[in-house]
Design an enzyme around this catalytic site. Sequence first.
Site, PDB file in Angstrom:
ATOM      1  CG  ASN A   1      -2.191   0.870   1.026  1.00  0.00           C
ATOM      2  OD1 ASN A   1      -2.465   1.351  -0.152  1.00  0.00           O
ATOM      3  ND2 ASN A   1      -2.989   0.901   1.943  1.00  0.00           N
TER       4      ASN A   1
ATOM      5  CG  HIS B   1      -7.625   0.967   7.811  1.00  0.00           C
ATOM      6  ND1 HIS B   1      -6.559   1.467   7.929  1.00  0.00           N
ATOM      7  CD2 HIS B   1      -7.432   0.247   6.613  1.00  0.00           C
ATOM      8  CE1 HIS B   1      -5.746   1.427   6.840  1.00  0.00           C
ATOM      9  NE2 HIS B   1      -6.221   0.431   6.134  1.00  0.00           N
TER      10      HIS B   1
END
Length: 465
Positions: free
Chosen positions: A316, A352
């Site tokens: 990521n 998140h």
Amino acid sequence: MAADLMEKLSGYLGSPEPAVRLILSILIGYPFALVYRRYFFHQSPSTIHLFHTFSGLALAAFNFGSQLCHSAVCIVVQFLLLRLMGRTMTAVLSSFLFQMMYLLCGYYYTATDQYDIKWTMPHCVLTLKLIGLSFDYYDGGKEASQLSAEQKKGALRTVPTLLEVCGFSYFYGGFLVGPQFTLRSYQKLVSRELTDCPGQPPNSVFPAMKRFSLGLVCLAIFTVGSPIYPDSYFLTDDYEAQPFWYRCVYILIWAKINLYKYVSCWVIAEGVCILAGLGYNGQDENGVYQWDACANMLVWHYETTPLFTGTIASFNINTNAWVARHVFKRLKFLGNKMASQVLTLLFLAVWHGLHSGYILCFSMEFIIVTVERKAMALVKDSPLLTRLSVSPLYPLIYCVQQFVHWLFMGYPLVPFCLFTYDKWLKVYSSVYFCGHVFFFCAYLILPYLRMVLVPRKREDEKKEE
């Protein structure tokens, strides 16, 4: 009729319909990129913005229906903040608070105790884009001498139009799963600067197909492996009845397979960006054209590194770079690197979602990275350990290190994927919190190992430095 077709296709593939829609939408990016290259590359910026906006909106409608309104609202509000508040810290803070609160409210009202593909999934990507846009516009009002090299690349000297912001936000190569990129990069794409053939579409078909093929391999691994090693098995009596070593190895294999869910999407989406030209990154020192500007995964490094920091650096990538640029480095005023790291990881956890598993995952990441850095410093400073690291025994050491790395890479992923307290606590209890015990003990033991393994003279020299 389309709904019936999707239902049949998902049944045939044995995957949930939202997951099938998502992967199809990422793959549709390739035809969109080809259409852009063939019919829109030489068009005016406004026409290109419209194409990117409507193609992205079509993907949003296909996946989330009327819920695409959430992204539209946030984009319009962000544009108004830039226009009405200008290049002020008030605009940056207002943008940050509005976009994060909207995302968190979305998490709160749509939350379940399992992984769902819903409108909040692409919206978390959009949230970072829009917050980053406010930072870049703010940086554009500063003198060049006040900006870092990174900030200079993203700084916006003029206020973008609403159509430009929409095209940037809905660009089909990054709307659903990323990668992150700046509005300046998008502007270069639209102005035909991101090409190895001036004035012509880039020669990026082959590099794009390489990433596409690699993405399909990763997707196949996840598709075949995930039914064999499902999350649900953690919560069964059968898992708890297995020997301790089996439970640990299951976590290792499950994590390796489960992470390919993310790897495959990112690598396939990167191929779309390369095909469109957004992945163009100039030439290296040998004059070879680079197509890694949107690379979100370094797959080979990810698979071979025995270090946790190596995994983080290869996983990521663009999101980590965004957080480093807009959160960690802008907390420099705190004057404490560890405080900046803690707040950065806290931001990532909240970004998140609201489940306790995210907080536990990123707090565990902080502990693991801290211990690993201390261990690496010990190896560097100890003559004995340095000799071992280059001795014929290193392949054996590497295998042991890689096993520990993979095992404890999966350990923080358990709460990340199981979300809720009752689930991850059950799994951690079944393996006796071995990850916490291992790293807390290592943290306590490392100073004593340093006393034994590092000569006092070298330790004194390091303190003087």
